[in-house]
Design a protein around this motif. Structure first.
Motif, PDB file in Angstrom:
ATOM      1  N   ARG A  50       0.832  -1.210   0.000  1.00 33.68           N
ATOM      2  CA  ARG A  50       0.000   0.000   0.000  1.00 33.68           C
ATOM      3  C   ARG A  50       0.864   1.256   0.000  1.00 33.68           C
ATOM      4  NH1 ARG A  50      -4.553  -2.230   4.190  1.00 33.68           N
ATOM      5  NH2 ARG A  50      -5.827  -3.254   2.601  1.00 33.68           N
ATOM      6  N   ARG A  51       2.054   1.159   0.606  1.00 30.05           N
ATOM      7  CA  ARG A  51       2.981   2.303   0.618  1.00 30.05           C
ATOM      8  C   ARG A  51       3.782   2.404  -0.668  1.00 30.05           C
ATOM      9  NH1 ARG A  51       4.815  -0.135   5.241  1.00 30.05           N
ATOM     10  NH2 ARG A  51       6.904  -0.263   4.362  1.00 30.05           N
ATOM     11  N   THR A  52       4.158   1.261  -1.238  1.00 26.31           N
ATOM     12  CA  THR A  52       5.141   1.268  -2.323  1.00 26.31           C
ATOM     13  C   THR A  52       4.620   0.770  -3.662  1.00 26.31           C
ATOM     14  OG1 THR A  52       5.934  -0.952  -1.805  1.00 26.31           O
ATOM     15  CG2 THR A  52       6.999   0.896  -0.658  1.00 26.31           C
ATOM     16  N   GLY A  53       3.466   0.116  -3.665  1.00 26.20           N
ATOM     17  CA  GLY A  53       2.928  -0.465  -4.892  1.00 26.20           C
ATOM     18  C   GLY A  53       3.191  -1.962  -4.936  1.00 26.20           C
ATOM     19  N   GLY A  54       2.805  -2.550  -6.027  1.00 26.15           N
ATOM     20  CA  GLY A  54       2.975  -3.979  -6.193  1.00 26.15           C
ATOM     21  C   GLY A  54       1.708  -4.722  -5.819  1.00 26.15           C
ATOM     22  N   MET A  55       1.847  -6.018  -5.591  1.00 27.10           N
ATOM     23  CA  MET A  55       0.716  -6.878  -5.272  1.00 27.10           C
ATOM     24  C   MET A  55       1.194  -7.965  -4.319  1.00 27.10           C
ATOM     25  SD  MET A  55      -1.704  -9.065  -7.885  1.00 27.10           S
ATOM     26  CE  MET A  55      -0.632 -10.493  -8.083  1.00 27.10           C
ATOM     27  N   SER A  56       0.328  -8.375  -3.408  1.00 29.06           N
ATOM     28  CA  SER A  56       0.677  -9.461  -2.488  1.00 29.06           C
ATOM     29  C   SER A  56      -0.569 -10.242  -2.144  1.00 29.06           C
ATOM     30  CB  SER A  56       1.327  -8.905  -1.217  1.00 29.06           C
ATOM     31  OG  SER A  56       0.399  -8.102  -0.506  1.00 29.06           O
ATOM     32  N   GLY A  57      -0.355 -11.450  -1.619  1.00 34.96           N
ATOM     33  CA  GLY A  57      -1.496 -12.248  -1.200  1.00 34.96           C
ATOM     34  C   GLY A  57      -1.070 -13.631  -0.762  1.00 34.96           C
ATOM     35  N   GLN A  58      -2.066 -14.375  -0.278  1.00 31.92           N
ATOM     36  CA  GLN A  58      -1.812 -15.726   0.216  1.00 31.92           C
ATOM     37  C   GLN A  58      -2.238 -16.772  -0.809  1.00 31.92           C
ATOM     38  OE1 GLN A  58      -2.630 -16.602   4.389  1.00 31.92           O
ATOM     39  NE2 GLN A  58      -3.206 -14.454   4.681  1.00 31.92           N
ATOM     40  N   GLU A  59      -1.443 -17.813  -0.917  1.00 32.79           N
ATOM     41  CA  GLU A  59      -1.681 -18.999  -1.722  1.00 32.79           C
ATOM     42  C   GLU A  59      -2.040 -18.721  -3.185  1.00 32.79           C
ATOM     43  OE1 GLU A  59      -3.264 -22.444  -0.168  1.00 32.79           O
ATOM     44  OE2 GLU A  59      -2.444 -22.115   1.818  1.00 32.79           O
ATOM     45  N   PRO A  60      -1.237 -17.922  -3.880  1.00 34.74           N
ATOM     46  CA  PRO A  60      -1.492 -17.732  -5.310  1.00 34.74           C
ATOM     47  C   PRO A  60      -0.983 -18.934  -6.109  1.00 34.74           C
ATOM     48  CG  PRO A  60       0.507 -16.603  -4.712  1.00 34.74           C
ATOM     49  CD  PRO A  60      -0.062 -17.165  -3.437  1.00 34.74           C
ATOM     50  N   THR A  61      -1.698 -19.302  -7.149  1.00 37.73           N
ATOM     51  CA  THR A  61      -1.202 -20.313  -8.075  1.00 37.73           C
ATOM     52  C   THR A  61      -0.241 -19.614  -9.021  1.00 37.73           C
ATOM     53  OG1 THR A  61      -3.243 -21.582  -7.921  1.00 37.73           O
ATOM     54  CG2 THR A  61      -1.837 -21.995  -9.840  1.00 37.73           C
ATOM     55  N   VAL A  62       1.021 -20.080  -9.041  1.00 40.30           N
ATOM     56  CA  VAL A  62       2.077 -19.432  -9.823  1.00 40.30           C
ATOM     57  C   VAL A  62       2.558 -20.394 -10.905  1.00 40.30           C
ATOM     58  CG1 VAL A  62       4.369 -18.372  -9.747  1.00 40.30           C
ATOM     59  CG2 VAL A  62       2.781 -18.044  -7.842  1.00 40.30           C
ATOM     60  N   ASP A  63       2.627 -19.881 -12.124  1.00 38.46           N
ATOM     61  CA  ASP A  63       3.069 -20.663 -13.282  1.00 38.46           C
ATOM     62  C   ASP A  63       4.588 -20.597 -13.396  1.00 38.46           C
ATOM     63  OD1 ASP A  63       3.508 -21.885 -15.727  1.00 38.46           O
ATOM     64  OD2 ASP A  63       2.145 -20.578 -16.845  1.00 38.46           O
ATOM     65  N   PHE A  64       5.249 -21.731 -13.172  1.00 36.62           N
ATOM     66  CA  PHE A  64       6.699 -21.838 -13.301  1.00 36.62           C
ATOM     67  C   PHE A  64       7.075 -22.645 -14.540  1.00 36.62           C
ATOM     68  CE2 PHE A  64       6.324 -20.982  -8.739  1.00 36.62           C
ATOM     69  CZ  PHE A  64       7.300 -20.022  -8.571  1.00 36.62           C
ATOM     70  N   SER A  65       6.163 -22.764 -15.474  1.00 35.82           N
ATOM     71  CA  SER A  65       6.380 -23.589 -16.658  1.00 35.82           C
ATOM     72  C   SER A  65       7.441 -22.997 -17.562  1.00 35.82           C
ATOM     73  CB  SER A  65       5.078 -23.739 -17.444  1.00 35.82           C
ATOM     74  OG  SER A  65       4.076 -24.326 -16.634  1.00 35.82           O
ATOM     75  N   ASP A  66       8.121 -23.896 -18.281  1.00 35.04           N
ATOM     76  CA  ASP A  66       9.041 -23.475 -19.337  1.00 35.04           C
ATOM     77  C   ASP A  66       8.640 -24.215 -20.609  1.00 35.04           C
ATOM     78  OD1 ASP A  66      10.142 -26.094 -19.138  1.00 35.04           O
ATOM     79  OD2 ASP A  66      11.730 -25.409 -17.799  1.00 35.04           O
ATOM     80  N   SER A  67       9.483 -24.207 -21.603  1.00 33.33           N
ATOM     81  CA  SER A  67       9.107 -24.807 -22.879  1.00 33.33           C
ATOM     82  C   SER A  67       8.914 -26.320 -22.793  1.00 33.33           C
ATOM     83  CB  SER A  67      10.151 -24.469 -23.937  1.00 33.33           C
ATOM     84  OG  SER A  67      11.420 -24.975 -23.547  1.00 33.33           O
ATOM     85  N   ILE A  68       9.491 -26.975 -21.803  1.00 36.36           N
ATOM     86  CA  ILE A  68       9.386 -28.427 -21.665  1.00 36.36           C
ATOM     87  C   ILE A  68       8.482 -28.822 -20.498  1.00 36.36           C
ATOM     88  CG2 ILE A  68      10.695 -30.555 -21.204  1.00 36.36           C
ATOM     89  CD1 ILE A  68      13.110 -29.117 -22.504  1.00 36.36           C
TER      90      ILE A  68
END
Length: 174
Positions: A50-68
């Protein structure tokens, strides 16, 4: 299971599910200690964003996929600095990923997860151990550096964020 089936069926479920090349695993249910510490760090990150910007939260699904490999992981808490690509409904790797042990998880497997995060686009990972009141830091040359309750949690990737571990863990004494 296909990636598309995972995203359609499991990406929004709680407790959260993770996906790695067709294999789906459910994260363990949290207990009170985990819940209290996750909520506290999430609140501190919410104040910070809230002071600096960005985004935060609990238990986000994050895509770590690569080409394989097609890999989706769920940090307990995450923060994206301003300007870091967050992706869409399924997020891209955050600036910070936080892990807190739940019943059935070992510190060894969570250290491996933190290292995976770092190797795949996360700038800093914190492994918070409420039982020992320590935090292990995975950042730049620091690979699991242990901070005791007397330390201050901070990162050059998050300017002006400072959290005394004694303050973080005080929620366990209430």
């Amino acid at each position: 299971m296909t990636e598309e089936e995972f995203l359609a069926k499991y990406a929004d479920e709680l407790p959260s599910y993770e996906f790695a090349n067709g294999e789906v695993t459910q994260k363990p249910m949290t207990k009170q200690t985990h819940f209290l510490v996750a909520d506290e760090i999430a609140g501190k990150l919410r104040d910070y964003r809230r002071r600096t910007g960005g985004m935060s939260g609990q238990e986000p699904t994050v895509d770590f996929s690569d080409s394989i490999n097609r890999i989706y992981r769920v940090p307990d808490v995450a923060y994206w600095a301003p300007g870091k690509d967050r992706g869409g409904e399924v997020m891209l790797p955050p600036t910070l990923a936080v892990e807190i042990p739940s019943p059935g998880q070992t510190m060894h497997e969570l250290r491996m997860k933190c290292r995976f995060f770092r190797e795949n686009g996360v700038d800093v990972a914190w492994l918070i151990d409420p039982g020992h009141r320590t935090v292990e830091v995975f950042e730049d040359a620091r690979d699991g550096e242990v901070l005791s309750e007397a330390a201050i949690l901070q990162s050059p990737h998050m300017p002006d964020f400072r959290l005394a571990l004694a303050d973080l863990f005080s929620v366990l004494d209430a």
